[in-house]
Design a protein around this motif. Structure first.
Motif, PDB file in Angstrom:
ATOM      1  N   TYR A  46       0.828  -1.207   0.000  1.00 50.93           N
ATOM      2  CA  TYR A  46       0.000   0.000   0.000  1.00 50.93           C
ATOM      3  C   TYR A  46       0.861   1.256   0.000  1.00 50.93           C
ATOM      4  O   TYR A  46       0.585   2.218  -0.732  1.00 50.93           O
ATOM      5  CB  TYR A  46      -0.928   0.011   1.228  1.00 50.93           C
ATOM      6  N   LYS A  47       1.866   1.258   0.819  1.00 51.34           N
ATOM      7  CA  LYS A  47       2.756   2.419   0.899  1.00 51.34           C
ATOM      8  C   LYS A  47       3.496   2.631  -0.422  1.00 51.34           C
ATOM      9  O   LYS A  47       3.693   3.779  -0.862  1.00 51.34           O
ATOM     10  CB  LYS A  47       3.759   2.230   2.038  1.00 51.34           C
ATOM     11  N   SER A  50       1.112   4.275  -2.934  1.00 48.93           N
ATOM     12  CA  SER A  50       0.935   5.704  -2.636  1.00 48.93           C
ATOM     13  C   SER A  50       2.162   6.497  -3.054  1.00 48.93           C
ATOM     14  O   SER A  50       2.057   7.609  -3.595  1.00 48.93           O
ATOM     15  CB  SER A  50       0.665   5.900  -1.138  1.00 48.93           C
ATOM     16  N   TYR A 105     -10.196   0.028  -3.572  1.00 47.04           N
ATOM     17  CA  TYR A 105      -8.809   0.495  -3.717  1.00 47.04           C
ATOM     18  C   TYR A 105      -8.280   0.132  -5.105  1.00 47.04           C
ATOM     19  O   TYR A 105      -7.624   0.953  -5.782  1.00 47.04           O
ATOM     20  CB  TYR A 105      -7.961  -0.128  -2.612  1.00 47.04           C
ATOM     21  N   GLU A 142      -5.539  10.801  -6.791  1.00 45.47           N
ATOM     22  CA  GLU A 142      -4.317  10.461  -6.025  1.00 45.47           C
ATOM     23  C   GLU A 142      -4.569  10.617  -4.529  1.00 45.47           C
ATOM     24  O   GLU A 142      -4.109   9.802  -3.723  1.00 45.47           O
ATOM     25  CB  GLU A 142      -3.193  11.369  -6.513  1.00 45.47           C
ATOM     26  N   ARG A 146      -4.421   7.757  -1.561  1.00 46.02           N
ATOM     27  CA  ARG A 146      -3.711   7.862  -0.279  1.00 46.02           C
ATOM     28  C   ARG A 146      -4.655   7.561   0.879  1.00 46.02           C
ATOM     29  O   ARG A 146      -4.295   6.868   1.825  1.00 46.02           O
ATOM     30  CB  ARG A 146      -3.132   9.261  -0.121  1.00 46.02           C
ATOM     31  N   ALA A 149      -5.473   3.905   0.943  1.00 46.41           N
ATOM     32  CA  ALA A 149      -4.316   3.132   1.407  1.00 46.41           C
ATOM     33  C   ALA A 149      -4.189   3.219   2.921  1.00 46.41           C
ATOM     34  O   ALA A 149      -3.925   2.214   3.604  1.00 46.41           O
ATOM     35  CB  ALA A 149      -3.042   3.629   0.728  1.00 46.41           C
TER      36      ALA A 149
END
Length: 478
Positions: A46-47, A50, A105, A142, A146, A149
């Motif tokens: 996930y990070k 992002s 997501y 975007e 984030r 996420a």
């Protein structure tokens, strides 16, 4: 169980036990590590999404606002990374009871990818308003990415919190169990090592202690035997068997020595007993003749000498005596012979007083002198001479008995010298008095001095005979 079997059982057992404990701890740690790794991979994914989305927007911003043509390749590079990460998201399993957050997501990311591709496709149109509008829409997407996420991360943490607590609890239990297992295995290993060491070195130490006692003469000591059938027990039993054999051999040797001693003692007594009748016969014959010729005084002296001789023979026949007593005994014997031969013979003694304390078998000198009288000078009408010489020497005592009688042949001399070294002699078989007395004296000297004496005979027919004794000086009766 033999020592080899003990080693083959104990050492592999310890190796297998330690390997089992190590494998158990490794597997437990591996399962915890896999759970933790799975959770961290999802959060890092996930990070990473992002981060790459943010890089796309920053590169696109430089391209649109600053008209930086070098930013376009960066946009494409980060776009490719996001597409790869999107494929990895398809492989993730649903978290919790619903798969909606993960589906949303994925959809938002798909939307963002379409928006970016649309912006890249309109770059050539040079329509800034359209590009700006598309950029704004992508920027909103975007932010949604984030936020989604972060939401997924929160969900992941919520879902993994009890699992993490369970993992930590399991880890604590495994640490405690691992410590207990390690301590248990260590204690068990020490106990097995001590048992194995004692089962090997203990009997060896006792065997060494037994060997030290035996080396000090304690032949009644036995090595402790064990019911085990290992090599040390077999060695102890063999060692004890060897001790028994040594004791048996020693006992047999002592019996043999005692038998030899008794045989020698009996032989000495038998040899001495053969001499007495011969001498007594001649003595009584002399007394008879003298009593027939003359009376009283001389007969009285002669009778006293005879009584002393009888007392000497009866009391000390089985003993060693000093040469002094032998000389006194010979003196009494010469007194009797003088009564027989009168002036036909002369008797000379040369005695070294230092040698008279030496020990010899009883009746050593008298039989030799008797043979000299009977077979050397008895037939002489006059001029017979008998000489006894005793000298003190460095190596012992020298004794010489010499007469000037008829002498002996060389064959007779050789036969006499050889006879006392043999079990039986021709003199004993023939029964000659001369040979018998001389042989017995030689034999007794040989036995008494254990062959350390020297005997020589110098004789010439018609000129006389000389007998030499070289004997060790012994001052204590043996």
């Amino acid at each position: 169980m033999s020592i080899r079997q003990k080693l083959l059982v104990c050492i592999p057992f310890l190796v297998v036990l330690m390997s089992t404990v190590s494998f158990f701890l490794f597997q437990s740690g591996k399962s915890v590590q896999e759970s933790y790794h799975l959770m961290m991979n999802r959060i890092l994914l996930y990070k990473e999404v992002s981060y790459e989305v943010g890089e796309i927007m920053r590169s696109m911003n430089r391209f649109i606002m600053q008209v930086d043509a070098d930013s376009l390749p960066e946009v494409e590079q980060h776009l490719s990374s996001v597409q790869q990460l999107r494929q990895e998201l398809d492989g993730l399993e649903t978290i919790g009871g619903s798969d909606l957050p993960l589906v949303n997501y994925r959809n938002i990311i798909d939307t963002f990818l379409e928006q970016v591709e649309t912006m890249i496709g309109k770059i050539d149109d040079q329509d800034s308003n359209t590009m700006a509008g598309a950029y704004i829409e992508a920027e909103k997407t975007e932010r949604f990415i984030r936020e989604e996420a972060q939401g997924l991360v929160d969900i992941e943490l919520d879902q993994y919190k009890p699992i993490y607590q369970e993992i930590m609890s399991t880890t604590d239990k495994l640490n405690t169990l691992g410590t207990q297992l390690v301590v248990t295995v260590a204690v068990l290993s020490i106990i097995l090592a001590i048992w194995l060491s004692n089962s090997i070195t203990g009997p060896i130490r006792r065997l060494v202690a037994t060997a030290k006692l035996i080396s000090k003469g304690r032949m009644d000591t036995k090595a402790p035997e064990s019911i085990n059938n290992d090599e040390i027990s077999i060695l102890c039993r063999t060692f004890n068997s060897m001790i028994d054999n040594i004791q048996s051999l020693m006992a047999d040797n002592m019996k043999s020595l005692e038998k030899d001693r008794l045989v020698k003692e009996l032989e000495l007594k038998m040899l001495q007993s053969q001499i007495n009748p011969h001498f007594l016969f001649n003595t009584l014959n002399a007394i008879t003749k003298l009593a027939y010729i003359e009376g009283a005084t001389e007969t009285s002296y002669l009778t006293v000498s005879v009584s002393r001789l009888l007392r000497y023979n009866l009391q000390k026949l089985d003993q060693a005596v000093p040469l002094r007593e032998e000389v006194e005994h010979v003196t009494e014997y010469i007194n009797i012979q003088r009564a027989r031969f009168r002036d036909r013979i002369s008797f000379v003694m040369e005695i070294d007083e230092r040698a008279l304390d030496g020990m010899v078998p009883c009746l050593t000198l008298q039989p030799i002198l008797e043979n000299a009288f009977l077979h050397g000078i008895e037939q002489m009408e006059e001029g017979g001479e008998l000489r006894l010489t005793i000298q003190y020497e460095d190596e012992g005592v020298g004794i010489e008995i010499r007469d000037n009688g008829v002498g002996m042949s060389k064959e007779t001399v050789e036969l006499l010298l050889r006879s006392f070294r043999e079990e039986s002699s021709s003199f004993g078989r023939r029964g000659q008095s001369t040979g018998l007395g001389t042989h017995n004296v030689f034999k007794r000297l040989h036995l008494f001095f254990n062959g350390e004496q020297r005997i020589e005979i110098d004789s010439t027919q018609g000129k006389g005979t000389a007998i030499f004794f070289r004997i060790p000086l012994r001052t204590v009766t043996t």
